[in-house]
Design a protein around this motif. Sequence first.
Motif, PDB file in Angstrom:
ATOM      1  N   HIS A 158     -25.427   2.500  21.977  1.00  0.00           N
ATOM      2  CA  HIS A 158     -25.910   0.984  22.018  1.00  0.00           C
ATOM      3  C   HIS A 158     -27.751   1.329  22.246  1.00  0.00           C
TER       4      HIS A 158
ATOM      5  N   PHE B 213     -22.262  -4.547  27.080  1.00  0.00           N
ATOM      6  CA  PHE B 213     -21.089  -5.121  28.153  1.00  0.00           C
ATOM      7  C   PHE B 213     -21.219  -6.512  27.608  1.00  0.00           C
TER       8      PHE B 213
ATOM      9  N   ALA C 216     -23.079   2.684  30.082  1.00  0.00           N
ATOM     10  CA  ALA C 216     -23.761   3.075  29.478  1.00  0.00           C
ATOM     11  C   ALA C 216     -24.557   3.804  29.588  1.00  0.00           C
TER      12      ALA C 216
ATOM     13  N   LYS D  89     -32.688   0.879  27.160  1.00  0.00           N
ATOM     14  CA  LYS D  89     -33.939  -0.629  27.506  1.00  0.00           C
ATOM     15  C   LYS D  89     -35.020  -0.203  27.629  1.00  0.00           C
TER      16      LYS D  89
ATOM     17  N   ALA E  34     -25.847  -0.093  33.490  1.00  0.00           N
ATOM     18  CA  ALA E  34     -26.538   0.014  32.171  1.00  0.00           C
ATOM     19  C   ALA E  34     -27.134   0.860  32.010  1.00  0.00           C
TER      20      ALA E  34
ATOM     21  N   VAL F 129     -24.076  -6.647  35.645  1.00  0.00           N
ATOM     22  CA  VAL F 129     -24.429  -5.306  34.994  1.00  0.00           C
ATOM     23  C   VAL F 129     -26.089  -5.002  35.185  1.00  0.00           C
TER      24      VAL F 129
ATOM     25  N   TYR G 156     -28.104   5.861  28.068  1.00  0.00           N
ATOM     26  CA  TYR G 156     -28.475   5.738  26.493  1.00  0.00           C
ATOM     27  C   TYR G 156     -28.620   5.956  25.217  1.00  0.00           C
TER      28      TYR G 156
ATOM     29  N   ASP H 285     -28.748  -1.560  36.633  1.00  0.00           N
ATOM     30  CA  ASP H 285     -29.433  -0.311  36.528  1.00  0.00           C
ATOM     31  C   ASP H 285     -28.539   1.072  37.546  1.00  0.00           C
TER      32      ASP H 285
ATOM     33  N   MET I 180     -27.303  -1.495  25.579  1.00  0.00           N
ATOM     34  CA  MET I 180     -26.245  -2.144  26.539  1.00  0.00           C
ATOM     35  C   MET I 180     -25.416  -3.179  26.675  1.00  0.00           C
ATOM     36  N   LEU I 181     -26.827  -4.011  27.037  1.00  0.00           N
ATOM     37  CA  LEU I 181     -25.935  -5.556  27.590  1.00  0.00           C
ATOM     38  C   LEU I 181     -25.630  -6.249  27.209  1.00  0.00           C
TER      39      LEU I 181
ATOM     40  N   ASP J 248     -35.987  -2.571  33.067  1.00  0.00           N
ATOM     41  CA  ASP J 248     -34.650  -3.446  33.097  1.00  0.00           C
ATOM     42  C   ASP J 248     -33.789  -4.588  32.700  1.00  0.00           C
TER      43      ASP J 248
ATOM     44  N   GLU K  86     -24.711   8.966  29.801  1.00  0.00           N
ATOM     45  CA  GLU K  86     -23.966   8.633  29.919  1.00  0.00           C
ATOM     46  C   GLU K  86     -23.215   9.434  30.874  1.00  0.00           C
TER      47      GLU K  86
END
Length: 233
Positions: free
Chosen positions: A155, A167, A149, A158, A124, A9, A151, A11, A163-164, A187, A129
């Motif tokens: 979900h 995934f 994804a 961060k 993420a 995943v 913010y 950033d 978001m993770l 992150d 998005e």
Amino acid sequence: MRDQVRGLVFDKDGTLFDFNATWSAWCHGFILGLAEGDPARAEALAERLGYELEKRRFLKTSPVIAGTMEFVVQAALGVRPEFGEARLRRHIVASTSAAPQVEAAPLIALLDRLRAGGLVLGVATNDSEAPARVHLERAGVIDRFAFIAGYDSGHGAKPTPGMLLAFSAATGIPPEACAMIGDSVHDLASGRAAGMTTIGVLTGPASAEDLAPHADAVLPDIGALPAWLGLAE
């Protein structure tokens, strides 16, 4: 650890794309444009955004580095309240979507190599998005990602792990078989919170010393991932 990783995943800003090369120029133009020739307005907005106008760079403490667009909207609203939130939001989305992105490494070749090694890829980002998809589409790599994804995708942002975990749910790969790759402590904190391996990269404002306490590995950039993962040439 690394031989168990099946999902990556990423950033976006500072990881897939070099942060300063991409966003310093955008921020300079954004500040001057919103100030409309008023030096006091420009300095006030630069201070709110943690940006040095003369040196055209972000301070390491800038909330923009790991924050969401909501912070930029509120900072701009504090300097130009007469514009209204809706207008400012539209302007920021349009300008960030149009900002040229400087790849941290040649993305098409890198992502194809990772996928050829059996890895499933996701993004993420604390960006929205919609602009994120524009940036990935423009780079010609949006189809390399099984999950994207921002913010505002439902979900959370961060450093929370939403978001993770989304995934993992979307791909069926458990968090312990995934790695989060990012340039900020936010992150890496999200990766740790999700139970993933965490990999820091130095294509954002943070130094190796900043990232090391939160990372299982710190690499110069994402181009070093295949070697770290032990992928064959």
